[in-house]
Every structure is written in C-alpha cells, then in structure tokens.
Design an enzyme around this catalytic site. Structure first.
Site, PDB file in Angstrom:
ATOM      1  N   ASP A 187      -6.740  60.744 -41.593  1.00 38.20           N
ATOM      2  CA  ASP A 187      -6.767  59.896 -42.808  1.00 38.20           C
ATOM      3  C   ASP A 187      -5.483  60.706 -43.785  1.00 38.20           C
ATOM      4  O   ASP A 187      -5.472  61.833 -43.771  1.00 38.20           O
ATOM      5  CB  ASP A 187      -7.851  60.098 -43.449  1.00 38.20           C
ATOM      6  CG  ASP A 187      -9.181  58.780 -43.618  1.00 38.20           C
ATOM      7  OD1 ASP A 187      -8.927  57.646 -43.174  1.00 38.20           O
ATOM      8  OD2 ASP A 187      -9.971  58.747 -44.029  1.00 38.20           O
TER       9      ASP A 187
ATOM     10  N   GLU B 113      -4.873  53.569 -45.999  1.00 40.68           N
ATOM     11  CA  GLU B 113      -5.395  52.670 -46.720  1.00 40.68           C
ATOM     12  C   GLU B 113      -4.602  51.324 -47.593  1.00 40.68           C
ATOM     13  O   GLU B 113      -3.719  51.497 -48.845  1.00 40.68           O
ATOM     14  CB  GLU B 113      -6.726  53.046 -48.101  1.00 40.68           C
ATOM     15  CG  GLU B 113      -7.102  53.766 -46.989  1.00 40.68           C
ATOM     16  CD  GLU B 113      -8.156  54.320 -48.451  1.00 40.68           C
ATOM     17  OE1 GLU B 113      -8.854  53.847 -48.992  1.00 40.68           O
ATOM     18  OE2 GLU B 113      -9.550  55.378 -47.801  1.00 40.68           O
TER      19      GLU B 113
ATOM     20  N   GLU C 155     -13.383  47.446 -44.124  1.00 37.13           N
ATOM     21  CA  GLU C 155     -15.149  48.301 -44.551  1.00 37.13           C
ATOM     22  C   GLU C 155     -15.117  47.425 -45.455  1.00 37.13           C
ATOM     23  O   GLU C 155     -14.540  46.460 -46.482  1.00 37.13           O
ATOM     24  CB  GLU C 155     -14.094  49.148 -44.894  1.00 37.13           C
ATOM     25  CG  GLU C 155     -15.501  50.063 -45.875  1.00 37.13           C
ATOM     26  CD  GLU C 155     -15.436  51.771 -45.966  1.00 37.13           C
ATOM     27  OE1 GLU C 155     -14.044  51.871 -46.167  1.00 37.13           O
ATOM     28  OE2 GLU C 155     -16.393  52.072 -46.798  1.00 37.13           O
TER      29      GLU C 155
HETATM   30  O1  KIV Z   1     -13.097  58.560 -44.764  1.00 36.43           O
HETATM   31  C1  KIV Z   1     -13.508  58.016 -43.871  1.00 36.43           C
HETATM   32  O2  KIV Z   1     -14.779  57.989 -43.119  1.00 36.43           O
HETATM   33  C2  KIV Z   1     -13.153  56.579 -43.696  1.00 36.43           C
HETATM   34  C3  KIV Z   1     -14.745  55.541 -42.688  1.00 36.43           C
HETATM   35  C4  KIV Z   1     -15.386  55.156 -44.263  1.00 36.43           C
HETATM   36  C5  KIV Z   1     -13.935  54.199 -42.346  1.00 36.43           C
HETATM   37  O3  KIV Z   1     -12.516  55.983 -43.496  1.00 36.43           O
END
Ligand code: KIV
Length: 265
Positions: free
Chosen positions: A82, A113, A180
C-alpha cells in the site's frame, strides 16, 4: 516466483487467487511456504500491528520497513504494498517517488485507493514500470469522508460510478483492483466487465481472488471481527494449517460464503 503476468493469466483462466496481508518476515515465510499467491503489505498494519484507530498515521518509512521485512521472509512471492495516506495523493510525481522507495524495498506492485482521481497516477506509474493495484469500494484512507467503515455502492448511482471507475482504472493500466465491502452482485458485474483480476474483501465469491487481513483470518485482531472475515484458526491446529485452509477455501470457492457477503437491499 509468481509474476504479475502469470497471476493475471491464472485469474483469466478461472483460478481464484488467494492473497493475505503480511507485515513481517516470519509470517511472510509461513505464507510463502503455504503457497499464497501474493502478499499484501497493507497499511492495515496501522490497525493490527501498531494499534492505531485508522490507517492514516502510517508513514512511508514504516511501509518501507515492513515491505523489506516481508521481502526477506518471502523472496519468491509477489508482494503488493500500500502507498500510505499522504504519500501519493498530491501528484503523480509524488506517487512515483514513494512507489520507487517501496519497489526498492522489495515490493512488486503498489496499491492506491480511489477511482477517477487516481487515473493519471495509475497510468504515470504503469508507464514507468511500476505495476499498480487499484482499490475501490470502502477506502479506509477516506473513512472520514465516507462517514466511517460502511458498505459502499449500495445505490444505483454509486454502483454505476464504481463500474465506471473499475473500467477506467483497467484502461489506465492498473494490474488488478481490490474491491472492498460492496454488494456481491456488483463485484461480479465489475469482474465480468474488466480484463484484469478483481480481488475481493467483503465483495462476494465471484471476484477473481480474495484478500483478508492476516490477523482477522487468524482470529487475533482485537475487538469485533468484520463480517466479511472468517477465523480459519477456529477449525485448525496451527497457523500453517489455517493459512492452507484459507488458500483451499478460496480456490474451491467455499470462502467467502454468503454470510461473509453484502447485498444491495
Ligand atoms: O491495508 C489493507 O490490509 C488493505 C486490505 C483491506 C485490502 O488494503
């Protein structure tokens, strides 16, 4: 190592991709030994590792640290990391700088995102050799604007917007898209409409793959688990058995069940 193209091909051929989050070398090694298709170094580490109330305080330096740890533990597994809050939203150039640092730490793909607002960034990174995973539906980094952690895209207008965003992200070059907390029927529509894999979390069984927060599927996240999670430790005797059971359940489409899914009405 499973590379992006083989993951995309296997999904296109109907295989369900089993993905879990991972944050450190020991769990990453367990995930790799079990044959997980990819590890997501999620900024959910803010919640489950750091004990924060949201993912917003997680820094790029922390994501680099955890990505490097996961890469050391699972050197042969595809790693998605991420981009944390504030490290990519300002401009494609800011996103490139942050993404390069994560790739240098061992990520094979970065996740952002958002829909329309992320299109330029997705194509900018993709054109520069950085695979990008999109994320639509419930966006934890936007929980303040969304009014909390709620099921998304329940109205016809919001569902239409999600389908538009999914196609636009795919056209911009996204490698895959996390969906999600959206109605299962809508996730199926999005999955059928685009050529790249959809990875569901609270999005029904028809996505091309599934992802869960590792600590949720081990039943160790403090507090009430999300409805879409299943505790695989409850029916197994060890962490490695629980991970293996998760992978089997995803591949055989027994997870998620209807009780883990949402519906528009
Ligand atoms: O940070 C995370 O674990 C995620 C999942 C909820 C897909 O982005």
């Amino acid at each position: 190592m499973a590379d992006l193209l083989s993951l995309q091909q296997r999904a296109a051929q109907g295989e369900k991709l089993a993905i879990l989050t991972g944050y450190d070398a020991s769990f990453a090694a367990q995930l790799e030994a079990a044959g997980i298709d990819a590890i997501l170094v999620g900024d959910s580490l803010g919640n489950v590792v750091q004990g924060q109330r949201s993912t917003l305080p997680v820094t790029l330096a922390e994501m680099i640290y955890h990505t490097a740890a996961v890469a050391r533990g699972a050197g042969n597994t595809f790693i998605i990391t991420d981009l944390p809050f504030g490290s990519y939203q300002a401009s494609p150039e800011q996103a490139l700088q942050s993404a390069c640092a994560l790739m240098a730490a061992g990520a094979n793909c970065v996740k952002v995102e958002g829909g329309a607002v992320m299109l330029e960034t997705v194509s900018f990174l993709t054109a520069r050799g950085i695979p990008v995973c999109g994320h639509l539906g419930l966006l934890p980094q936007s929980f303040n604007s969304l009014g909390g952690y709620k099921v998304q895209a329940k109205t016809a207008t919001a569902a239409e917007q999600l389908l538009t965003d999914a196609s636009a992200l795919a056209d911009a070059g996204a490698a895959m898209i996390v969906l999600e907390a959206i109605p299962a029927a809508l996730a199926k529509q999005a999955t059928d409409a685009i050529a790249i894999p959809t990875i569901g979390i609270g999005a029904g069984v028809d996505c091309n793959g599934q992802v869960l927060v590792l600590y949720d599927m081990l039943g160790i996240t403090p507090g009430k688990p999300p409805r879409f999670a299943r505790n695989f430790m409850a029916d197994t005797n060890s962490i490695s058995e629980a991970i293996a059971a998760y992978i089997t359940a995803v591949k055989q489409r027994t997870f998620p069940a209807d009780k883990h899914s949402f519906h528009a009405t």
